[in-house]
Design a protein around this motif. Structure first.
Motif, PDB file in Angstrom:
ATOM      1  N   LYS A 280     -51.889  -3.720  13.094  1.00 19.42           N
ATOM      2  CA  LYS A 280     -51.675  -4.813  12.145  1.00 19.42           C
ATOM      3  C   LYS A 280     -52.996  -5.261  11.509  1.00 19.42           C
ATOM      4  O   LYS A 280     -53.046  -5.556  10.325  1.00 19.42           O
TER       5      LYS A 280
ATOM      6  N   ASP B 244     -49.750  -2.463  18.648  1.00 18.93           N
ATOM      7  CA  ASP B 244     -49.132  -3.173  17.518  1.00 18.93           C
ATOM      8  C   ASP B 244     -50.147  -4.059  16.814  1.00 18.93           C
ATOM      9  O   ASP B 244     -50.259  -4.061  15.588  1.00 18.93           O
ATOM     10  N   SER B 245     -50.860  -4.830  17.612  1.00 21.01           N
ATOM     11  CA  SER B 245     -51.825  -5.756  17.060  1.00 21.01           C
ATOM     12  C   SER B 245     -52.987  -4.997  16.399  1.00 21.01           C
ATOM     13  O   SER B 245     -53.450  -5.361  15.318  1.00 21.01           O
TER      14      SER B 245
END
Ligand code: ZN
Length: 314
Positions: free
Chosen positions: A283, A279-280
Motif C-alpha cells: 500500500k 499488505d501494508s
C-alpha cells in the motif's frame, strides 16, 4: 593482500567478541573479553589490541600476516573511522581507525556502526547472500538497520545512515521515542514496541485472550498465540504488521532494494512476519520499488562478526 588472517571485533557494552578468520572468511577462533566502560571507556581499545596481539603471538603471526581488523561499534561511525559518541561505551567523538591502528603498530583497521556491520554480514554470509542491493533490518529491543547499495554499505556524512528505527510512521503518538521524537518506527516494530501495541489493544476492549493471564508477556507470546489462531493476538499481530510494512515501504522507496532481510529477536517469529507486513508494504511503497523479496536473517548473533571481517576484506 599479503596477509592470511583477519580479526573481527563485535564490540558491545558488556563484552567484546573477537574472532580470528582466514581471508576467505573461515572461522578459526572466537573468544570474548570484558568491556571496561569506566573513565570514558579509555581502556576498551587497548584491551582489545592486547587480546589480539596475544592471539597473534600464540599463533606465531607477525603483523604482515594480518590483513586487517574490523570493528562494529554501538554508535555512529563515519567513512573516515570517526566515532560520533557511543553512549553504552562512554565514548565521545574520536577517530577509532587512527587510534586502533596506532595501538596495532600500523595494522589496517576499519570500523562501522554495529547494525550496519551486521547488515554487511547478513548480505555476505546470511539471508541476503549474494545481493548487491539489500536492506537488513534488526527488530530487537530497538529497530536498527543497514543499507547495502551497489554492494557498498551506506554510511552517510556522520555515520547516521540506516537509522531506520527513527523513521516517522504515526502522527497520533503521545509517548516519546528514546530519541525524543514521537511516532518513530521502533516504537511499534521493535520487540518492546510489539508488547506496547499489545497492551494498548488489550486496554481497548475486554475480549478474552490468554494474554490477559500472563503477567509479563513477550512479543514471542503474542506471535505464538497468533499462530494458534487466538483472535486478539491475531489483531495485535496484524497491527504490528501494518507498522512493519509501512516503515519498510518508506525504506524501500528510498533505497530500492532487491531484498529486505528481517533479523533480530522478533524475526524468530518466522515467515508469519512477512505475511503480516505485505499488505501494508504494498500500500505504501512507491510502485517502482515494489518488487522486493523478503527474507529472514540466518546468522543470528554471528552477523556482526562476519560483517566486521567483511569490512576489512572489502
Ligand atoms: Zn525515535
Amino acid at each position: 593482500m599479503a596477509g592470511t588472517r583477519v580479526f573481527g571485533v563485535d564490540l558491545g557494552g558488556t563484552t567484546a567478541k573477537i574472532g580470528m578468520f582466514t581471508g576467505e572468511g573461515e572461522k578459526l577462533d572466537l573468544w570474548e573479553i570484558k568491556t571496561h566502560t569506566d573513565n570514558g571507556g579509555e581502556s576498551i581499545l587497548p584491551d582489545i589490541a592486547e587480546a589480539i596481539k596475544a592471539k597473534m603471538a600464540e599463533n606465531g603471526l607477525t603483523k604482515e600476516d594480518v590483513i586487517g581488523i574490523g570493528i562494529g561499534v554501538p554508535g555512529p561511525v563515519d567513512a573516515n573511522g570517526v566515532v560520533y559518541r557511543a553512549v553504552n561505551l562512554g565514548w565521545g567523538v574520536f577517530n577509532l581507525k587512527e587510534t586502533m591502528e596506532k595501538l596495532m603498530d600500523g595494522i589496517r583497521v576499519e570500523g562501522n556502526n554495529d547494525a550496519n556491520v551486521a547488515a554487511l554480514g547478513e548480505v555476505w554470509k546470511g539471508g541476503g547472500q549474494g545481493c548487491e542491493d539489500a536492506i537488513v533490518v534488526t527488530l530487537g529491543t530497538g529497530v536498527g538497520g543497514g543499507i547495502i547499495s551497489g554492494g557498498k554499505l551506506l554510511t552517510g556524512a556522520n555515520g547516521g545512515a540506516g537509522e531506520i528505527g527513527h523513521i516517522h510512521v504515526e502522527d497520533d503518538e503521545t509517548e516519546a521515542c528514546n530519541c525524543g521524537n514521537y511516532g518513530c518506527f521502533e516504537e511499534y516494530a521493535s520487540a518492546t514496541g510489539a508488547v506496547r501495541l499489545a497492551k494498548r489493544i488489550l486496554a481497548e476492549n475486554s475480549d478474552d485472550t490468554p494474554l490477559r493471564g500472563m503477567e509479563n508477556f513477550t512479543c514471542k507470546d503474542v506471535f505464538d498465540l497468533a499462530k494458534d489462531g487466538d483472535p486478539v493476538a491475531c489483531r495485535i499481530a496484524e497491527r504490528y504488521g501494518y507498522y512493519l510494512g509501512k516503515g519498510l515501504a518508506i525504506c524501500a522507496t528510498v533505497a530500492n532494494p532487491k531484498v529486505i532481510v528481517l533479523g533480530g529477536g522478533v524475526s524468530r517469529a518466522g515467515s508469519i512476519l512477512i505475511d503480516l507486513l505485505k499488505d501494508s508494504f504494498d500500500k505504501y511503497v512507491f510502485r517502482g520499488c515494489r518488487d522486493v523479496e523478503f527474507k529472514l536473517a540466518t546468522l543470528g548473533n554471528d552477523a556482526g562478526m562476519y560483517g566486521a571481517i567483511k569490512l576489512v576484506l572489502d
